[in-house]
Design a protein around this motif. Structure first.
Motif, PDB file in Angstrom:
ATOM      1  N   SER A   1      27.340  38.206  37.902  1.00 45.22           N
ATOM      2  CA  SER A   1      28.037  38.348  36.634  1.00 45.22           C
ATOM      3  C   SER A   1      29.538  38.478  36.864  1.00 45.22           C
ATOM      4  O   SER A   1      30.002  38.725  37.991  1.00 45.22           O
ATOM      5  CB  SER A   1      27.541  39.591  35.900  1.00 45.22           C
ATOM      6  OG  SER A   1      27.935  40.762  36.619  1.00 45.22           O
ATOM      7  N   ARG A   2      30.297  38.351  35.776  1.00 47.61           N
ATOM      8  CA  ARG A   2      31.742  38.529  35.860  1.00 47.61           C
ATOM      9  C   ARG A   2      32.087  39.917  36.403  1.00 47.61           C
ATOM     10  O   ARG A   2      32.943  40.071  37.264  1.00 47.61           O
ATOM     11  CB  ARG A   2      32.368  38.325  34.477  1.00 47.61           C
ATOM     12  CG  ARG A   2      33.901  38.291  34.497  1.00 47.61           C
ATOM     13  CD  ARG A   2      34.497  38.310  33.093  1.00 47.61           C
ATOM     14  NE  ARG A   2      33.854  37.360  32.202  1.00 47.61           N
ATOM     15  CZ  ARG A   2      34.149  36.059  32.168  1.00 47.61           C
ATOM     16  NH1 ARG A   2      35.072  35.575  32.975  1.00 47.61           N
ATOM     17  NH2 ARG A   2      33.525  35.263  31.319  1.00 47.61           N
ATOM     18  N   GLN A   3      31.395  40.952  35.894  1.00 47.69           N
ATOM     19  CA  GLN A   3      31.683  42.308  36.347  1.00 47.69           C
ATOM     20  C   GLN A   3      31.368  42.482  37.829  1.00 47.69           C
ATOM     21  O   GLN A   3      32.112  43.154  38.557  1.00 47.69           O
ATOM     22  CB  GLN A   3      30.899  43.322  35.523  1.00 47.69           C
ATOM     23  CG  GLN A   3      31.258  44.772  35.838  1.00 47.69           C
ATOM     24  CD  GLN A   3      32.735  45.065  35.627  1.00 47.69           C
ATOM     25  OE1 GLN A   3      33.263  44.880  34.546  1.00 47.69           O
ATOM     26  NE2 GLN A   3      33.415  45.526  36.685  1.00 47.69           N
ATOM     27  N   ALA A   4      30.280  41.888  38.281  1.00 50.15           N
ATOM     28  CA  ALA A   4      29.931  41.986  39.700  1.00 50.15           C
ATOM     29  C   ALA A   4      30.999  41.337  40.566  1.00 50.15           C
ATOM     30  O   ALA A   4      31.360  41.852  41.632  1.00 50.15           O
ATOM     31  CB  ALA A   4      28.575  41.339  39.953  1.00 50.15           C
ATOM     32  N   LEU A   5      31.527  40.206  40.106  1.00 51.35           N
ATOM     33  CA  LEU A   5      32.597  39.542  40.854  1.00 51.35           C
ATOM     34  C   LEU A   5      33.876  40.381  40.827  1.00 51.35           C
ATOM     35  O   LEU A   5      34.597  40.465  41.828  1.00 51.35           O
ATOM     36  CB  LEU A   5      32.869  38.157  40.271  1.00 51.35           C
ATOM     37  CG  LEU A   5      31.775  37.109  40.499  1.00 51.35           C
ATOM     38  CD1 LEU A   5      32.103  35.824  39.741  1.00 51.35           C
ATOM     39  CD2 LEU A   5      31.596  36.806  41.991  1.00 51.35           C
ATOM     40  N   GLN A   6      34.162  41.028  39.693  1.00 58.78           N
ATOM     41  CA  GLN A   6      35.336  41.892  39.625  1.00 58.78           C
ATOM     42  C   GLN A   6      35.201  43.079  40.567  1.00 58.78           C
ATOM     43  O   GLN A   6      36.192  43.529  41.163  1.00 58.78           O
ATOM     44  CB  GLN A   6      35.552  42.385  38.189  1.00 58.78           C
ATOM     45  CG  GLN A   6      36.119  41.346  37.249  1.00 58.78           C
ATOM     46  CD  GLN A   6      36.310  41.872  35.840  1.00 58.78           C
ATOM     47  OE1 GLN A   6      35.971  41.214  34.864  1.00 58.78           O
ATOM     48  NE2 GLN A   6      36.849  43.062  35.713  1.00 58.78           N
ATOM     49  N   ASN A   7      33.991  43.580  40.726  1.00 57.38           N
ATOM     50  CA  ASN A   7      33.779  44.704  41.638  1.00 57.38           C
ATOM     51  C   ASN A   7      34.069  44.300  43.081  1.00 57.38           C
ATOM     52  O   ASN A   7      34.574  45.109  43.874  1.00 57.38           O
ATOM     53  CB  ASN A   7      32.343  45.213  41.525  1.00 57.38           C
ATOM     54  CG  ASN A   7      32.059  45.856  40.173  1.00 57.38           C
ATOM     55  OD1 ASN A   7      32.979  46.214  39.440  1.00 57.38           O
ATOM     56  ND2 ASN A   7      30.787  45.987  39.836  1.00 57.38           N
ATOM     57  N   ILE A   8      33.748  43.079  43.433  1.00 62.87           N
ATOM     58  CA  ILE A   8      34.094  42.571  44.764  1.00 62.87           C
ATOM     59  C   ILE A   8      35.589  42.324  44.848  1.00 62.87           C
ATOM     60  O   ILE A   8      36.247  42.650  45.840  1.00 62.87           O
ATOM     61  CB  ILE A   8      33.313  41.274  45.067  1.00 62.87           C
ATOM     62  CG1 ILE A   8      31.822  41.535  45.090  1.00 62.87           C
ATOM     63  CG2 ILE A   8      33.759  40.676  46.406  1.00 62.87           C
ATOM     64  CD1 ILE A   8      30.967  40.279  45.191  1.00 62.87           C
ATOM     65  N   ALA A   9      36.153  41.773  43.774  1.00 61.37           N
ATOM     66  CA  ALA A   9      37.568  41.399  43.766  1.00 61.37           C
ATOM     67  C   ALA A   9      38.488  42.585  43.995  1.00 61.37           C
ATOM     68  O   ALA A   9      39.503  42.466  44.691  1.00 61.37           O
ATOM     69  CB  ALA A   9      37.906  40.712  42.438  1.00 61.37           C
ATOM     70  N   VAL A  10      38.174  43.737  43.439  1.00 56.46           N
ATOM     71  CA  VAL A  10      39.069  44.887  43.545  1.00 56.46           C
ATOM     72  C   VAL A  10      39.186  45.368  44.987  1.00 56.46           C
ATOM     73  O   VAL A  10      40.182  46.001  45.367  1.00 56.46           O
ATOM     74  CB  VAL A  10      38.622  46.029  42.605  1.00 56.46           C
ATOM     75  CG1 VAL A  10      37.402  46.753  43.156  1.00 56.46           C
ATOM     76  CG2 VAL A  10      39.772  46.998  42.338  1.00 56.46           C
ATOM     77  N   THR A  11      38.202  45.060  45.821  1.00 61.95           N
ATOM     78  CA  THR A  11      38.285  45.433  47.233  1.00 61.95           C
ATOM     79  C   THR A  11      39.268  44.549  47.988  1.00 61.95           C
ATOM     80  O   THR A  11      39.670  44.881  49.113  1.00 61.95           O
ATOM     81  CB  THR A  11      36.904  45.341  47.916  1.00 61.95           C
ATOM     82  OG1 THR A  11      36.490  43.965  47.989  1.00 61.95           O
ATOM     83  CG2 THR A  11      35.864  46.136  47.157  1.00 61.95           C
ATOM     84  N   LEU A  12      39.655  43.438  47.385  1.00 58.15           N
ATOM     85  CA  LEU A  12      40.573  42.492  48.027  1.00 58.15           C
ATOM     86  C   LEU A  12      42.027  42.728  47.638  1.00 58.15           C
ATOM     87  O   LEU A  12      42.939  42.346  48.361  1.00 58.15           O
ATOM     88  CB  LEU A  12      40.169  41.061  47.668  1.00 58.15           C
ATOM     89  CG  LEU A  12      38.757  40.643  48.069  1.00 58.15           C
ATOM     90  CD1 LEU A  12      38.406  39.308  47.427  1.00 58.15           C
ATOM     91  CD2 LEU A  12      38.643  40.558  49.585  1.00 58.15           C
ATOM     92  N   GLY A  13      42.254  43.342  46.475  1.00 61.20           N
ATOM     93  CA  GLY A  13      43.611  43.587  46.013  1.00 61.20           C
ATOM     94  C   GLY A  13      43.626  43.907  44.540  1.00 61.20           C
ATOM     95  O   GLY A  13      42.762  43.452  43.777  1.00 61.20           O
ATOM     96  N   ALA A  14      44.622  44.688  44.105  1.00 62.65           N
ATOM     97  CA  ALA A  14      44.666  45.173  42.730  1.00 62.65           C
ATOM     98  C   ALA A  14      44.835  44.061  41.711  1.00 62.65           C
ATOM     99  O   ALA A  14      44.417  44.205  40.558  1.00 62.65           O
ATOM    100  CB  ALA A  14      45.796  46.194  42.578  1.00 62.65           C
TER     101      ALA A  14
END
Length: 290
Positions: free
Chosen positions: A134-147
């Motif tokens: 889902s979009r939220q799941a991808l955002q949860n991964i994304a935040v570990t890469l940078g703000a």
């Protein structure tokens, strides 16, 4: 969407091309600092119809291979590689991918190029590898890469708070932008470490469109450290209320029409590199994630 460069695929037909648009900060202020050193901010993000292109060739090798490494950036540190590996780890995916980047956005320009590249990699591989996150799941991964990475997956013009990960959709007007690059690379960490940075700007009363404030509290610190950025700002400010995006170095001016943007850009093109672009309401791949 425009993104006309996608009409010319690479010679290898195994690659699929995906746009990674730039962002502008229509407002940016620092409102505090966490105990762990991260700065708390408020900003308005919008995407523009100009950016990098990420080419992906999925395979079953399990390997992540960057075929076009950027100068002075080790492949293992490249955000597209880190994004692909983070997606593998989060899903136990055994697939691999070859990555090529057509880089148009300047590094250290405040346009979010690396973050956008990472977000596009996550969204595209989610489709190509058939993961169905889902979009939220991808955002949860994304935040570990940078703000700045999550907003590109969020996919809409947004008011952001926290360290940039708390996102609320906001309305932005139709506009064209002149974006100039003063030929310097500004390191974000250096600006946020400055003793002269204002870190206690008042918080916004409403979580809504804040473009009327039109301020960037990082701007004066960058101007002091990089006179080239101040000179660029002064040059384009002859035509309206210009502003720096992100932590610099790019300066932008909002225009009501393409014609106005073209006229301003033509008057400055001999002095500065840059481009004009139309503002986007949402990310080109907004519909890829749910």
């Amino acid at each position: 969407m425009a993104f006309p460069w996608l009409q010319t695929p690479p010679t290898d037909p195994k690659f699929y091309g995906f746009p990674a648009p730039a962002k502008l900060n229509l407002m940016l202020k620092i409102v505090g600092r966490r105990d762990d050193g991260y700065h708390l901010l408020e900003t308005v993000f919008r995407f523009i119809d100009y950016g990098d292109t990420i080419w992906l060739a999925p395979d079953d090798s399990g390997h992540i291979v960057l075929e076009t490494p950027l100068p002075h950036v080790a492949p293992d540190h490249d955000l597209t590689v880190r994004a692909a590996r983070a997606l593998q780890q989060a899903t136990a995916c055994q697939a691999g991918v070859r990555i090529r980047i057509d880089k148009r956005l300047p590094m250290g320009g405040g346009l979010g190029g690396g973050s956008s590249d990472a977000a596009t990699t996550l969204m595209a591989l989610n489709q190509l590898w058939g993961l169905g996150l889902s979009r939220q799941a991808l955002q949860n991964i994304a935040v570990t890469l940078g703000a700045d990475v999550p907003v590109f997956i969020f996919g809409e013009a947004a008011f952001a708070s926290g360290i940039g990960e708390e996102l609320t959709t906001c309305t932005v007007p139709h506009a064209w932008y002149v974006v100039l690059h003063p030929a310097v690379e500004v390191a974000t960490a250096k600006i946020f470490a400055s003793e002269g940075l204002t870190r206690n700007s008042p918080r916004s009363i409403m979580r809504a469109l804040e473009t009327t404030q039109r301020q960037n509290t990082l701007q004066n610190v960058v101007f002091e450290m990089f006179p080239e950025v101040k000179n660029c700002y002064d040059s384009i400010s002859r035509y309206g209320n210009a502003m720096m995006t992100g932590s610099g170095a790019c300066i932008f001016l909002e225009c009501e029409s393409q014609k106005e943007a073209e006229q301003v850009y033509c008057s400055l093109a001999d002095e500065y590199q840059g481009f004009i672009a139309e503002g986007l309401i949402e990310h080109p791949f907004y519909s890829l994630s749910r």
